[in-house]
Every structure is written in structure tokens, then in C-alpha cells.
Design a protein around this motif. Structure first.
Motif, PDB file in Angstrom:
ATOM      1  N   ALA A 149       7.619  -6.983   7.452  1.00  0.00           N
ATOM      2  CA  ALA A 149       6.479  -6.215   6.953  1.00  0.00           C
ATOM      3  C   ALA A 149       6.265  -5.036   7.892  1.00  0.00           C
ATOM      4  O   ALA A 149       6.178  -5.220   9.118  1.00  0.00           O
ATOM      5  CB  ALA A 149       5.233  -7.075   6.876  1.00  0.00           C
ATOM      6  N   ARG A 150       6.189  -3.841   7.320  1.00  0.00           N
ATOM      7  CA  ARG A 150       6.032  -2.629   8.133  1.00  0.00           C
ATOM      8  C   ARG A 150       4.778  -1.879   7.692  1.00  0.00           C
ATOM      9  O   ARG A 150       4.586  -1.608   6.508  1.00  0.00           O
ATOM     10  CB  ARG A 150       7.246  -1.725   8.002  1.00  0.00           C
ATOM     11  CG  ARG A 150       7.224  -0.507   8.911  1.00  0.00           C
ATOM     12  CD  ARG A 150       8.465   0.349   8.720  1.00  0.00           C
ATOM     13  NE  ARG A 150       8.547   1.420   9.695  1.00  0.00           N
ATOM     14  CZ  ARG A 150       7.911   2.587   9.590  1.00  0.00           C
ATOM     15  NH1 ARG A 150       7.150   2.822   8.531  1.00  0.00           N
ATOM     16  NH2 ARG A 150       8.036   3.501  10.529  1.00  0.00           N
ATOM     17  N   LEU A 151       3.924  -1.546   8.680  1.00  0.00           N
ATOM     18  CA  LEU A 151       2.681  -0.828   8.433  1.00  0.00           C
ATOM     19  C   LEU A 151       2.716   0.503   9.162  1.00  0.00           C
ATOM     20  O   LEU A 151       2.927   0.544  10.381  1.00  0.00           O
ATOM     21  CB  LEU A 151       1.481  -1.652   8.908  1.00  0.00           C
ATOM     22  CG  LEU A 151       0.104  -0.970   8.825  1.00  0.00           C
ATOM     23  CD1 LEU A 151      -0.251  -0.657   7.384  1.00  0.00           C
ATOM     24  CD2 LEU A 151      -0.967  -1.843   9.479  1.00  0.00           C
ATOM     25  N   ASP A 152       2.510   1.587   8.406  1.00  0.00           N
ATOM     26  CA  ASP A 152       2.428   2.921   8.998  1.00  0.00           C
ATOM     27  C   ASP A 152       0.998   3.130   9.486  1.00  0.00           C
ATOM     28  O   ASP A 152       0.051   3.165   8.693  1.00  0.00           O
ATOM     29  CB  ASP A 152       2.802   3.964   7.944  1.00  0.00           C
ATOM     30  CG  ASP A 152       2.916   5.365   8.527  1.00  0.00           C
ATOM     31  OD1 ASP A 152       2.436   5.580   9.658  1.00  0.00           O
ATOM     32  OD2 ASP A 152       3.476   6.247   7.855  1.00  0.00           O
ATOM     33  N   LEU A 153       0.840   3.241  10.801  1.00  0.00           N
ATOM     34  CA  LEU A 153      -0.481   3.388  11.396  1.00  0.00           C
ATOM     35  C   LEU A 153      -0.980   4.816  11.402  1.00  0.00           C
ATOM     36  O   LEU A 153      -2.133   5.075  11.729  1.00  0.00           O
ATOM     37  CB  LEU A 153      -0.471   2.851  12.838  1.00  0.00           C
ATOM     38  CG  LEU A 153      -0.045   1.387  13.009  1.00  0.00           C
ATOM     39  CD1 LEU A 153       0.025   1.036  14.490  1.00  0.00           C
ATOM     40  CD2 LEU A 153      -0.986   0.451  12.271  1.00  0.00           C
ATOM     41  N   ILE A 207       0.876  -1.170   0.000  1.00  0.00           N
ATOM     42  CA  ILE A 207       0.000   0.000   0.000  1.00  0.00           C
ATOM     43  C   ILE A 207       0.912   1.218   0.000  1.00  0.00           C
ATOM     44  O   ILE A 207       1.724   1.377   0.916  1.00  0.00           O
ATOM     45  CB  ILE A 207      -0.933   0.029   1.221  1.00  0.00           C
ATOM     46  CG1 ILE A 207      -1.798  -1.240   1.264  1.00  0.00           C
ATOM     47  CG2 ILE A 207      -1.816   1.267   1.191  1.00  0.00           C
ATOM     48  CD1 ILE A 207      -2.667  -1.342   2.505  1.00  0.00           C
ATOM     49  N   ALA A 208       0.806   2.052  -1.017  1.00  0.00           N
ATOM     50  CA  ALA A 208       1.732   3.165  -1.178  1.00  0.00           C
ATOM     51  C   ALA A 208       1.804   4.002   0.092  1.00  0.00           C
ATOM     52  O   ALA A 208       0.774   4.404   0.650  1.00  0.00           O
ATOM     53  CB  ALA A 208       1.304   4.039  -2.364  1.00  0.00           C
ATOM     54  N   ASP A 209       3.025   4.235   0.532  1.00  0.00           N
ATOM     55  CA  ASP A 209       3.324   5.074   1.697  1.00  0.00           C
ATOM     56  C   ASP A 209       2.805   4.511   3.017  1.00  0.00           C
ATOM     57  O   ASP A 209       2.923   5.167   4.046  1.00  0.00           O
ATOM     58  CB  ASP A 209       2.769   6.497   1.523  1.00  0.00           C
ATOM     59  CG  ASP A 209       3.315   7.197   0.310  1.00  0.00           C
ATOM     60  OD1 ASP A 209       4.385   6.781  -0.183  1.00  0.00           O
ATOM     61  OD2 ASP A 209       2.670   8.163  -0.167  1.00  0.00           O
ATOM     62  N   ARG A 210       2.233   3.298   3.004  1.00  0.00           N
ATOM     63  CA  ARG A 210       1.679   2.769   4.248  1.00  0.00           C
ATOM     64  C   ARG A 210       2.242   1.391   4.615  1.00  0.00           C
ATOM     65  O   ARG A 210       2.613   1.155   5.765  1.00  0.00           O
ATOM     66  CB  ARG A 210       0.145   2.662   4.147  1.00  0.00           C
ATOM     67  CG  ARG A 210      -0.585   3.976   4.043  1.00  0.00           C
ATOM     68  CD  ARG A 210      -0.492   4.769   5.351  1.00  0.00           C
ATOM     69  NE  ARG A 210      -1.053   4.047   6.471  1.00  0.00           N
ATOM     70  CZ  ARG A 210      -2.352   4.004   6.768  1.00  0.00           C
ATOM     71  NH1 ARG A 210      -3.231   4.634   6.006  1.00  0.00           N
ATOM     72  NH2 ARG A 210      -2.766   3.341   7.839  1.00  0.00           N
ATOM     73  N   LEU A 211       2.271   0.460   3.669  1.00  0.00           N
ATOM     74  CA  LEU A 211       2.631  -0.920   3.968  1.00  0.00           C
ATOM     75  C   LEU A 211       3.641  -1.430   2.951  1.00  0.00           C
ATOM     76  O   LEU A 211       3.465  -1.263   1.743  1.00  0.00           O
ATOM     77  CB  LEU A 211       1.383  -1.815   3.944  1.00  0.00           C
ATOM     78  CG  LEU A 211       1.614  -3.324   4.120  1.00  0.00           C
ATOM     79  CD1 LEU A 211       2.199  -3.625   5.489  1.00  0.00           C
ATOM     80  CD2 LEU A 211       0.308  -4.092   3.904  1.00  0.00           C
ATOM     81  N   ALA A 212       4.699  -2.055   3.466  1.00  0.00           N
ATOM     82  CA  ALA A 212       5.725  -2.617   2.595  1.00  0.00           C
ATOM     83  C   ALA A 212       6.255  -3.915   3.195  1.00  0.00           C
ATOM     84  O   ALA A 212       6.207  -4.126   4.406  1.00  0.00           O
ATOM     85  CB  ALA A 212       6.865  -1.635   2.391  1.00  0.00           C
ATOM     86  N   ILE A 213       6.766  -4.774   2.315  1.00  0.00           N
ATOM     87  CA  ILE A 213       7.384  -6.037   2.701  1.00  0.00           C
ATOM     88  C   ILE A 213       8.805  -6.063   2.165  1.00  0.00           C
ATOM     89  O   ILE A 213       9.048  -5.659   1.021  1.00  0.00           O
ATOM     90  CB  ILE A 213       6.587  -7.242   2.156  1.00  0.00           C
ATOM     91  CG1 ILE A 213       5.176  -7.269   2.763  1.00  0.00           C
ATOM     92  CG2 ILE A 213       7.312  -8.552   2.446  1.00  0.00           C
ATOM     93  CD1 ILE A 213       4.289  -8.333   2.167  1.00  0.00           C
ATOM     94  N   ARG A 214       9.742  -6.519   2.974  1.00  0.00           N
ATOM     95  CA  ARG A 214      11.135  -6.639   2.547  1.00  0.00           C
ATOM     96  C   ARG A 214      11.589  -8.074   2.797  1.00  0.00           C
ATOM     97  O   ARG A 214      11.457  -8.590   3.915  1.00  0.00           O
ATOM     98  CB  ARG A 214      12.027  -5.653   3.295  1.00  0.00           C
ATOM     99  CG  ARG A 214      13.407  -5.472   2.673  1.00  0.00           C
ATOM    100  CD  ARG A 214      14.186  -4.366   3.367  1.00  0.00           C
ATOM    101  NE  ARG A 214      15.420  -4.050   2.669  1.00  0.00           N
ATOM    102  CZ  ARG A 214      15.559  -3.098   1.763  1.00  0.00           C
ATOM    103  NH1 ARG A 214      14.508  -2.345   1.442  1.00  0.00           N
ATOM    104  NH2 ARG A 214      16.725  -2.868   1.181  1.00  0.00           N
ATOM    105  N   LEU A 215      12.120  -8.703   1.751  1.00  0.00           N
ATOM    106  CA  LEU A 215      12.557 -10.087   1.811  1.00  0.00           C
ATOM    107  C   LEU A 215      14.051 -10.172   1.538  1.00  0.00           C
ATOM    108  O   LEU A 215      14.561  -9.510   0.628  1.00  0.00           O
ATOM    109  CB  LEU A 215      11.806 -10.935   0.776  1.00  0.00           C
ATOM    110  CG  LEU A 215      10.271 -10.904   0.846  1.00  0.00           C
ATOM    111  CD1 LEU A 215       9.681 -11.661  -0.329  1.00  0.00           C
ATOM    112  CD2 LEU A 215       9.773 -11.477   2.158  1.00  0.00           C
TER     113      LEU A 215
END
Length: 795
Positions: free
Chosen positions: A317-321, A276-284
Motif C-alpha cells: 500500500a502506497r500513500l502520497d503524502l 484515493i485517486a492519485d494518492r493511495l493505492a494497493i497492489r496485491l
């Protein structure tokens, strides 16, 4: 058109904020800057968004930081009003040559960049941190392929290690070393991934140093900053966080050839995926390596037996709340399989071992973390919780001279649940406070088998459990413009329990009763203070004084067929340091640190009467350490550096007659006076008296956007002793190691070549392969000269 709105909280344009931006793209840096400063930044040009820029560190306003980023990216900043800016390229139609070397000196309104010590738990600038800290960029550690913890030892004189093999080693910092074996005692070095400890009393998991922003090493006890009340120091791996602003990744592939040995290969891949742009990303991150063997076993008619295979990786996985809060889930896993051990016979054919059995090993590490971060007003909060499973299995040759083939196998099974929660507030002048809570529940089960390889019989095992709750914190106050003082306190409550397993059936009733008393649960509460002062002598030179205590709980250990207790031990360290200049920024930077540690009731390992490792409190000790580091930037392209550590340690007095007997057993003439025996045997094991290193880094931008980097080093490790007791007192060390790596950057691709152990030195890194053959008969040679060729790419 690419549009990025960064930050949800209006920023005060004139307020300086800590800036710690790793090298990357304009997009990744402005996103991170926006979150730190609560700013909105528009980057309408896709090419500018992807343009690479070097790292940026310091304490400055958002506008000042954007000015530096724009200048490095050949762009300009336009003010949109309030807390909004826009970055646009100077000349988007012309080709841009990016110079990754250090940027020009910024205008007077931008302060010189400070190194931000994130391991200080308060994101303190280096100039506000009273202690010895070393930071290594993740990109430097990955040069020539991602390696393990040995890369840190190659770069620092303060770190020492055993060399049983990947996933089996113990690490030591600043001369605080307890033993050669992985026993029931808490490790003297605390290891962290992010803000959660990796282990308690297990060996170094030897995670690959892949896709890290940096590795930070804090020397000395750190009990008022971290839940891990480590005695010697702390190593913190700082990962690159998932980036919700851009899709990207990298890949690396290498092949190696070892003199006198077998070839090897390694691979690594990183993928950053915005969901989700600017909100949620996954790094592997995924990595694999096959390290070729170089030890022969003539009795088994096999060559190059010690191949080691390592597969691992992690997912985050990082979510900007929103409202400055975020949550991150992290999973880490690694699997190590060693076909055989890497030690050799001291006398005889080089790089060979006359063992009649296979001595393979395996190490499995899994950890899951959940991290919640945010702020309430100006107070920042971070809570990290996790579970860890760490399993280690080892096989040792136990064949007696002229006797039947015997094998000893042991397995360590560790399970840990941990949490660290902290709140902190920092002011630009270095004052502020930190308060934290830590909880850990760790259980380790040690199982042993002995006998003929096809008919192993259980031997006495032991379970050690510890439940520990800790409150810790410190506060800093600037009493004078040039004086920053800090005081802290740690309060720890530990509950220890455990028991014996696979006891001999013929134990007497009295022995069973005594065993119940030994293994009964017990609790203790410990208070540990800290204090420091930082004095600004000149704008570029500082003096610091620091006092800190450290503590380890006791536990249960196996000796012969039974289990007995050993007590807690404790250190008190006082240090003084002088430093000047900023590494990598000023023409010259240097530091010198003098530290004294009083160590009470030292926990150390020895070989018991049955030939197996055991643990005991051997007495009180004193350690003096001097460490000096210097670096010089001879030109924009060339930097040289040097470091030396001197350790002087001795055991003041054995804790009891039994401990003295352990020491005395290593002396050829037991009739010698007690003072003479102690003088000969008092050096704390595994720590060289002198360790020295010198290195040079050459980095130059070539025509056509290419760049060349060459990194070379030499490291001398002086003589040390394997351990204490009748069979572990042999000398080891006294060797010179070396390496050089060159990388040619060709735009999105890079070609690298590296050579380690340039002089093909044999040496003796560690004089223990099996406890059933004394250190007088075995050595652990350096890996012979190895050439690696690699290819890397980024997108």
C-alpha cells in the motif's frame, strides 16, 4: 473525460531528470514522470490513458520524455504553460496499431537513453557507474511463468547455486563460495527486496520473481552502498509499485509435463487497486506452483517422490503524502513444502534413490516493511524498516550401510529486525554523494535431532546472535570531463553472542567452563574503504577501475557434542572493466571484467567426525575472475547474446594444522608432499572454472495487433568440487542446460509454450543430498525435459 494532474512541485522545464519508466500504459508513465520531474500532465482521452507503451530510460527534460511517450503512443503534446502539458491522440477515431519493438531513434534534442542503475542507491546512469552490473527486466523473467532464483542463474554466468531444493539453496557470485550447507555464517550474497535485505545467514528464500520491474545484480563487495556487507555481490528485486492512477491487473495459468516424472501446474494473479485517486493505492500479488516430482524410491515403493508445492504473495500500500513525500507498507509471505529431496544414487537405476526414509523439507518466509521516501530540496531520503521470520526444516537419511534405519533432522529458526536509511544527491554529470545508516539484529537457532524415525533424540544445537550498526557512504567527483572518481568508507560495529543447547548431560566441569568462555559475548569494529575511477575513452566506450573490501563476522558452530568459535573473514577485491554500447539499444554492446580477490580466513563448512556439518576457518585464498559479455541486435526483431565466466581459485595455505588435516584427509596417499596436496585440493568449492551461455530473442509485431516473442538459451556449467575435507571433495558439474519459450500475444491475452532441458540431460548440478552419504555416491540430476503450456491476460 479522464483528467490527471501529476506533481505538486513546479518543474524547471529545461532541467534533465533521471527517467526510468517500465513498460506499461501512457497513464502509468506520465504519472511516474510527473512525480520525478514535478510536472502537471493532462490526459483527457481514456483510450490514450490506457494505451500501452514500451519502457523509457534516460536522463532528459520532462518535455523531451513526454515527446517520446507521445510519439510511441501516436499522440501529440500540447504545452499548457509553466510546467503543464496535455497529451491528446492524433486520430482517436482510427484504429491504432501499437508496435512494442524499440522506438525509432529520437530527434537530436533527446539524448540516447541511459540504463539507470537503481541498485547504485543514487539512481546512477550506467555510464556513470564504475562496476559490473546486470539488469534483467521483470517481464523477461516472467516469460513462460514466474519462477524462482534459478531463472537468474539461467541468464547469468556470474551466479552459481547449490541445488538442495526450493528455499534451501545458497547463492554465489563471482566465485566467492564458502560451503554447500546453510550454516551460521553470513551469506556471501546480499539479497534485497526493494531497499531492505531479505536475510542475513539464512538460505536463499527463493521468492517467486512475480510482478517485478527488474532484478539488478551487482558483482563484488558493495559495503559502501548497502548495509549488507556482502563479500561476493548483491541481488536486488525491484517490485512494481502500487499505482494510484488506474485500476488494473493480470493473471497467468500454466500446466507442465515432465519426462520420466509427474505433471505440474502454476498460477499467478496481480491486482492494482486505487483507493484515493492519485494518492493511495494497493497492489496485491498471489502465486502458487506445484512442481511435479521425478525421483523414485524403490525401497519405499514410491515414484516421483520429490513434488514441491509453493504458495506465496505480497501486498503493498502506497500513500502520497504530498510535497514529494510518500510512505509504503509491504508484506511478503511464502510457504514451501517439499515431499522429498531431489538427489539420486550415482550408480544404479537413473533418477532413483535407495533411501529407506522420507526426506521432506519445509521453508516459511515472512517479511514486513515500512518505507518512507521524500526529498529536502535536491537531497533525496529513503528509510526502510522491517522484521523477518524465516524457518527451514530438513530431514536427511542417516542410515549406515547394512545398519538400522536412521534419520537426521535439523531446523533453522531465524528472526531479524533491520533498518536502512540513506540520503543522496546526484548531478547530471554523475557526481554526487550518498550517506547511509544500517542496523540489524539477527538471531538464528539451530536445532538437531537424530535416531530412529519414530524415536528421534536431541543432539547439540546452537544459537547465534549478531547486532550490527553500520555507517557507510561514498562521494563522486568529476575531476576532468572524461574522468569520474569515487571514494567511500564503511564503519561497522558488530556484537556477537550465542550459546549451546541440548548439550550432553555427561559433560565435565572443565568442558562446561571452556564452553562458557567460547560462547561469551564479543564485539569488534571494522573499517572498509572503497575507491573507483571511470574513464570515458570514447562517447560509447568506458574503462573502470574499482577497489572494495568486504567483511563477515564470525560465530559459533557445532562440532561433535560441543560448540566452538570460528573467526571473521575478509576480502579485498580489485577489478578493471571495459565496456562499450548500451544493451538492447545499440547495434553491439560488450563488456569484459577482470577481478582479483584476496580472501583471508575463509569460513567454510566440512563434515566432522560424527558425520554432521560444521564450520571452520580453512585458510587464505586467492581468486581470479574474467567475465565477458556481448550482445548484437541483428535486426529490429532479433538480438543474440553470449557470456562466459572463468574462475581460478586456490587456497594459499591452511590456517592451521587442523585445517590442513581436513584437506589431507581427501587424498588417497597421505604421504604426498604438502605442496602436492594443496595443489590438488585448493579449488574453492561449488564454483565451476568455466561457465558459458548463449541466447537469442526474437520479437516481432504481426498483423492485427498480434505479436510473437521467442527466447532461447544454452548454458554450460563446467566442473567444480563439492567442498573440502575427506568426504566432500567429489567432482560435480560439467553439463549443458537449455530452454526455449515462445509467446503469441493476442491483444489482451497471450498463449505461451516453453521447454526446458531440451536434450533431456541428466548431469549433476550438485553432488550432495545427505551428508551421511559421501559425494561419491550421490548426484543431483537436472529436472528432466519439461513442457509447459500457459495462458495469460492483462486488464
Amino acid at each position: 473525460m479522464l483528467l490527471s494532474i501529476v506533481g505538486a512541485v513546479p518543474a524547471v522545464a529545461a532541467e534533465r531528470v533521471p527517467v526510468d519508466l517500465p513498460a506499461g500504459t501512457v497513464g502509468s508513465q506520465v504519472m511516474a514522470l510527473g512525480r520525478a520531474g514535478g510536472a502537471s500532465v493532462v490526459v483527457p482521452d481514456p483510450g490514450l490513458w490506457r494505451r500501452p507503451v514500451p519502457a523509457l530510460h534516460g536522463r532528459m527534460t520532462v518535455e523531451q520524455a513526454l515527446a517520446v511517450i507521445a510519439r510511441r503512443a501516436q499522440a501529440r503534446v500540447e504545452r499548457l504553460g509553466g510546467a503543464g502539458w496535455r497529451l491528446v491522440p492524433h486520430a482517436p477515431d482510427r484504429p491504432v496499431v501499437i508496435r512494442p519493438r524499440p522506438a525509432p531513434i529520437p530527434p537530436p534534442e533527446v539524448p540516447p537513453g541511459d540504463v539507470v542503475v537503481t541498485a547504485s542507491k543514487r539512481d546512477t546512469a550506467r555510464d556513470h557507474f564504475a562496476g559490473q552490473v546486470v539488469q534483467v527486466a521483470g517481464a523477461d523473467l516472467e516469460l513462460g511463468g514466474a519462477g524462482g532464483t534459478s531463472r537468474l542463474a539461467d541468464r547469468m554466468t556470474a551466479i552459481a547455486s547449490t541445488y538442495l531444493g526450493a528455499g534451501r539453496n545458497k547463492l554465489f557470485i563471482r566465485g566467492i563460495a564458502d560451503s554447500s550447507f546453510t550454516g551460521p555464517t553470513q551469506a556471501t550474497v546480499g539479497q534485497y527486496f526493494g531497499d531492505l535485505r531479505l536475510s542475513y545467514n539464512a538460505p536463499d528464500p527463493d521468492l517467486r520473481l512475480a510482478d517485478l520491474a527488474a532484478v539488478e545484480v551487482l558483482e563484488g563487495p558493495q559495503g559502501t552502498l548497502y548495509g549488507a556487507g556482502s563479500l561476493g555481490g548483491l541481488i536486488r528485486l525491484v517490485p512494481n509499485a502500487p499505482d494510484a492512477t488506474r485500476f488494473g491487473g493480470s493473471a497467468m495459468l500454466g500446466g507442465s509435463a515432465t519426462t520420466h516424472g509427474a505433471p505440474g501446474a502454476d498460477a499467478q494473479a496481480v491486482l492494482n487497486l486505487p483507493v484515493i485517486a492519485d494518492r493511495l493505492a494497493i497492489r496485491l500479488v498471489a502465486d502458487a506452483a506445484s512442481e511435479g516430482g521425478y525421483i523414485d524410491k524403490p525401497l519405499l515403493d514410491r515414484t516421483d517422490v520429490n513434488r514441491t508445492r509453493i504458495e506465496g504473495g505480497r501486498a503493498a500500500a502506497r500513500l502520497d503524502l504530498g510535497r514529494a513525500w510518500s510512505v509504503e507498507a509491504i508484506g511478503i509471505g511464502q510457504r514451501i513444502r517439499g515431499a522429498d529431496s531431489q538427489y539420486a544414487d550415482r550408480d544404479g537405476t537413473p533418477l532413483s534413490r535407495s533411501a529407506p526414509v522420507t526426506e521432506g523439507f519445509s521453508a516459511d518466509f515472512v517479511q514486513g516493511q515500512l518505507v518512507l521516501s521524500g526529498r529536502i530540496g535536491r537531497v533525496r531520503i529513503r528509510s526502510s524498516s522491517g522484521v523477518t521470520a524465516h524457518d527451514l526444516m530438513e530431514r536427511y537419511d542417516a542410515t549406515p550401510p547394512g545398519g538400522p534405519v536412521q534419520l537426521f533432522a535439523q531446523a533453522n529458526r531465524t528472526r531479524m529486525q533491520a533498518n536502512e536509511t540513506r540520503a543522496w544527491y546526484s548531478r547530471p554529470d554523475g557526481s554526487g554523494w550518498l550517506a547511509g545508516f544500517s542496523y540489524i539484529h539477527n538471531t538464528t537457532r539451530l536445532t538437531r535431532l537424530f535416531g530412529e524415525p519414530d524415536a528421534l533424540v536431541p543432539r547439540t544445537g546452537v544459537v547465534n546472535g549478531v547486532e550490527e550498526a553500520t555507517l557507510y557512504g561514498e562521494a563522486s567527483l568529476r575531476l576532468l570531463p572524461g574522468l569520474l572518481t569515487t571514494g567511500g568508507l564503511r564503519v561497522t560495529h558488530s556484537v556477537l553472542d550465542g550459546g549451546a543447547e541440548d548439550l550432553p548431560a555427561a559433560l565435565s566441569l572443565q568442558a562446561v567452563r571452556q564452553l562458557r568462555e567460547v560462547t561469551a559475548s564479543r564485539a569488534q569494529t571494522i573499517l572498509l574503504p572503497s575507491a573507483s575511477a571511470l574513464i570515458d575513452l570514447t562517447p560509447s566506450a568506458q574503462l573502470f577501475l574499482r577497489y572494495q573490501q568486504g567483511f563477515r563476522p564470525g560465530g559459533l558452530t557445532i562440532e561433535g557434542p560441543l560448540v566452538r568459535r570460528f573467526r571473521n573473514d575478509r576480502v579485498a577485491t580489485i577489478e578493471a572493466g571495459l565496456r562499450t554500447g548500451r544493451p538492447g539499444r545499440d547495434p553491439i554492446d560488450a563488456s569484459v571484467t577482470l577481478a582479483h580477490t584476496a580472501w583471508r580466513d575463509i569460513q567454510a563448512d566440512f563434515i566432522d567426525s560424527t558425520g554432521l556439518p560444521s564450520t571452520a576457518n580453512i585458510g587464505d585464498g586467492q581468486l581470479w575472475t574474467i567475465e565477458a559479455l556481448v550482445g548484437a541486435r541483428l535486426s529490429d526483431s532479433l538480438r543474440i547474446e553470449g557470456a562466459v565466466s572463468y574462475n581460478d581459485s586456490h587456497i594459499d595455505e591452511p590456517s592451521n594444522s587442523r585445517a590442513f588435516a581436513l584437506l589431507q584427509g581427501d587424498v588417497a596417499d597421505p604421504s604426498l608432499a604438502r605442496a602436492t596436496i594443496l595443489a590438488r585440493l585448493s579449488q574453492i568449492p561449488n564454483i565451476a572454472r568455466i561457465t558459458a551461455r548463449t541466447g537469442a530473442v526474437y520479437h516481432r509485431t504481426l498483423a492485427g495487433g498480434r505479436d510473437l516473442r521467442i527466447d532461447g538459451w544454452l548454458r554450460y556449467v563446467g566442473a567444480s568440487r563439492l567442498g573440502v575435507g575427506p568426504v566432500l571433495g567429489e567432482q560435480q558439474g560439467s553439463y549443458l542446460d537449455s530452454g526455449v519459450t515462445a509467446r503469441l500475444g493476442l491483444g489482451a491475452f497471450g498463449l505461451s509454450a516453453s521447454v526446458t532441458n531440451l536434450a533431456d540431460v541428466r548431469g549433476n548440478r550438485f553432488a550432495l543430498g545427505t551428508p551421511f552419504t559421501t559425494g561419491r555416491d550421490q548426484v543431483t540430476p537436472l529436472r528432466p525435459r519439461t513442457l509447459r503450456i500457459g495462458l495469460d491476460t492483462a486488464f
